[in-house]
Design a protein around this motif. Structure first.
Motif, short mmCIF file in Angstrom:
data_model
loop_
_atom_site.label_atom_id
_atom_site.label_comp_id
_atom_site.label_asym_id
_atom_site.label_seq_id
_atom_site.Cartn_x
_atom_site.Cartn_y
_atom_site.Cartn_z
N THR A 52 46.22 36.11 46.11
CA THR A 52 45.18 37.39 46.89
C THR A 52 44.37 38.12 45.51
OG1 THR A 52 46.15 37.26 48.63
CG2 THR A 52 44.87 39.79 48.12
N LEU A 53 45.96 38.43 44.60
CA LEU A 53 45.85 39.51 43.85
C LEU A 53 44.86 39.01 42.05
CD1 LEU A 53 49.76 40.90 43.69
CD2 LEU A 53 47.25 41.50 44.31
N ARG A 54 45.14 37.61 42.13
CA ARG A 54 44.79 36.70 40.73
C ARG A 54 42.42 37.45 40.22
NH1 ARG A 54 46.54 31.73 38.57
NH2 ARG A 54 45.32 31.08 36.94
N PRO A 55 42.46 37.40 41.03
CA PRO A 55 40.83 38.09 40.88
C PRO A 55 41.00 39.32 40.13
CG PRO A 55 40.56 36.83 42.68
CD PRO A 55 41.87 36.94 43.36
N GLY A 56 41.72 40.59 40.65
CA GLY A 56 41.93 41.55 39.67
C GLY A 56 42.45 41.87 38.24
N TRP A 57 42.92 40.58 37.94
CA TRP A 57 43.71 40.27 36.71
C TRP A 57 42.66 40.30 35.49
CZ3 TRP A 57 48.03 37.45 39.38
CH2 TRP A 57 49.03 38.44 40.17
N LYS A 58 43.10 40.71 34.32
CA LYS A 58 41.95 40.43 33.89
C LYS A 58 41.79 38.89 32.98
CE LYS A 58 43.21 45.45 31.59
NZ LYS A 58 44.17 46.14 30.12
N ASN A 59 43.02 38.55 32.80
CA ASN A 59 42.74 36.86 32.28
C ASN A 59 44.02 36.04 32.65
OD1 ASN A 59 45.76 37.48 30.92
ND2 ASN A 59 44.39 39.23 29.36
N ASP A 60 43.43 34.88 32.57
CA ASP A 60 44.75 33.98 33.24
C ASP A 60 46.19 33.79 32.85
OD1 ASP A 60 43.00 32.94 34.76
OD2 ASP A 60 42.32 30.94 33.30
N LYS A 61 46.68 34.50 31.83
CA LYS A 61 47.82 35.26 31.03
C LYS A 61 48.93 35.95 31.90
CE LYS A 61 50.89 35.91 26.71
NZ LYS A 61 50.24 37.14 25.47
N HIS A 62 48.05 36.99 32.41
CA HIS A 62 48.78 37.80 33.52
C HIS A 62 48.87 37.24 34.13
CE1 HIS A 62 49.57 41.92 34.56
NE2 HIS A 62 48.85 41.57 35.60
#
Length: 95
Positions: free
Chosen positions: A12-22
């Motif tokens: 759910t949160l993944r699309p809001g993060w700046k990058n895959d590392k985060h």
């Protein structure tokens, strides 16, 4: 289970993060510190003692990591309460 709930929150949160590392760091800290003790537990059965059992070993040695794990545990438990899988969030009492 806690693991399934954590994975749902992560997606759910993944699309809001700046990058895959985060995104990877978010789930990896739970995989490393919380899943060994909580993965197969029903989220509705997780209590303050369980949360402290996860946090205590890292609190004095890796305070920043412990803070992040606590935040992520809180996100999972808030999600579980909101979706009816748990009736309360034990994170607030686990300081």
């Amino acid at each position: 289970t806690f693991k399934k709930s954590a994975e749902a929150v992560h997606e759910t949160l993944r699309p809001g993060w700046k990058n895959d590392k985060h995104a990877d760091q978010w789930i990896n800290t739970l995989t490393t510190y919380a899943f060994p003790k909580l993965a197969e537990r029903p989220v509705g059965e997780i209590g303050v003692a369980d949360v402290l059992d996860v946090l205590r070993p890292i609190w004095t040695k890796k305070a920043e990591t412990a803070r992040r794990v606590r935040q992520r545990l809180d996100a999972v438990m808030r999600w579980a309460v909101a979706h009816g899988y748990a009736t309360s969030n034990p994170i607030d009492a686990a300081v």
